[in-house]
Design an enzyme around this catalytic site. Sequence first.
Site, PDB file in Angstrom:
ATOM      1  CG  HIS A 256      -1.798   1.160   1.380  1.00 28.97           C
ATOM      2  ND1 HIS A 256      -3.131   1.143   1.024  1.00 28.97           N
ATOM      3  CD2 HIS A 256      -1.561   2.424   1.842  1.00 28.97           C
ATOM      4  CE1 HIS A 256      -3.667   2.333   1.247  1.00 28.97           C
ATOM      5  NE2 HIS A 256      -2.731   3.133   1.764  1.00 28.97           N
ATOM      6  CD  GLU A 257       1.623   3.639   3.666  1.00 29.47           C
ATOM      7  OE1 GLU A 257       1.856   4.687   3.015  1.00 29.47           O
ATOM      8  OE2 GLU A 257       0.599   3.484   4.353  1.00 29.47           O
ATOM      9  CG  HIS A 260       0.503   6.367  -0.540  1.00 29.00           C
ATOM     10  ND1 HIS A 260      -0.492   7.154  -1.074  1.00 29.00           N
ATOM     11  CD2 HIS A 260      -0.078   5.658   0.474  1.00 29.00           C
ATOM     12  CE1 HIS A 260      -1.631   6.943  -0.422  1.00 29.00           C
ATOM     13  NE2 HIS A 260      -1.401   6.031   0.518  1.00 29.00           N
ATOM     14  CD  GLU A 286      -5.046   6.418   0.521  1.00 29.83           C
ATOM     15  OE1 GLU A 286      -5.154   5.174   0.413  1.00 29.83           O
ATOM     16  OE2 GLU A 286      -4.208   6.961   1.252  1.00 29.83           O
TER      17      GLU A 286
END
Length: 491
Positions: A256-257, A260, A286
């Site tokens: 997830h990170e 980003h 997101e």
Amino acid sequence: MTAYKELMAFQHTTEALGQVAGRLGWDQETMMPRGAASQRAEEMAAMETVLHARRTDPKIADWLDQIKDTTLDEVGQAQMRHIRKSYARSLKVPSDLAAQIAKVTSRSQGLWAQAREDEDVESFLPVLQEVVDLKRQEGQALAQGADVYDAMIDDYEPEMTAGELQDMFQAMRPRLVALRAAVLEATAPAALTGQFPADKQMKLTRQLARTFGYDMASGRVDKAVHPFSSGSGQDVRITTRTSDFDPFNCFYSTIHEVGHGCYEQNINPEYLLTPLGQGVSMGVHESQSRIYENQLGRSKAFTGWLFDQMNDMFGDFGSESADAFYGTVNRMQNGYIRTEADEVQYNLHIMLRFDLERALMSGDLAVGDLEAAWNDRFLADFGYAVDKPSNGVLQDVHWSVGLFGYFPTYALGNVYAGCLHQTLREDIPNLDDDLGKGDTSSATTWLKENLQQYGGLRAPQATIAHASRMQPSPDPLLDYLEQKFGALYDL
């Protein structure tokens, strides 16, 4: 053009100082000794004072008056759009208020972490009240008589309103609730059991970061209480966390990170330390983290590859096959934690927070009543009671640092990701062949070329529309979820 060059040189320094302030925040959550909290609060306030002075410098108004946007190319016009908006916003917020918010939220973050560890809501409420009061003042200054919460949302998702989000969530909820009910009535895949050493988790999680294209030469992976990403351009850092009995928490927080982080790393280097040199909004941000984590990272093809990596790292960890492992990764189950929620229930967690923080900002909900309101709403939405504060109102860092208006962008990011994924699959019909080999490059290159490289060039929804060739809509996301979980649970 002289005025434009002078303004951009001034802005370059402001952006650089903003990155330094961000690095202070990263350090606070990862390596700063606990005893430094009060001094760090003073440092953050000092940095915000300097930044606010630069953002409201009268020279900016002089330069803006001299610059005719029509004489600039698309990039120049976009730079001016961001600078004009930032300047107008900064003028509305008094310098002492901006500094006080930075100081109090820095202190509040440490108090939240301790309260979460101690399961002690009462110890956190006084500083949360300070944060709420300060953010209301800021929101009122920005709104200038209009809706305060809309003004807050605009900081994270320009051109979006609470009313639009409310309409979107109301449209999504019936299909999500119906799918959730059907899945929970079906036979669930086996849960993961066993113990997974933290050092091995971190070794595999760094491999996963590289697998998804994260440039470790311009980044690093550390641990934090709440995973986050920080920075842009040539210094983009991410964090994760480990749990001996739940390696998915580590692996999927990392992926997830990385979404980003890759967004920030892949922006056109010509935009470095300019307003265009960072993600255009949190909703678009997101969309990247969620598509990396879910549509790619939780796909049947990729989990087949991850199954082999798990076996190599941990030996026989109890999952009998790649197919069984795919079910385990995507298993829907009761749970309290937003960041650990499956794709179907995740948005329901966001809707809860959206309604509560909107009520907090309007004054309809008192800070002292927040825990009870959370617990009542959670019971109503999920059908079981919160067992402890760290699984309830204390689980997220966001309110402690004043990020009101941020939470709805998570669900909006899911919607955006649904649109992007549909078009990505159309453009790369053999994507699963690559993912099955642990090769994400065709997907991540598509995202870089169609979205990430542009940074803040276009407005958020225009960014998604350009990449996905459709206007943002929740339908692709809901269709994807119904198809995926319908097949997985034989509905």
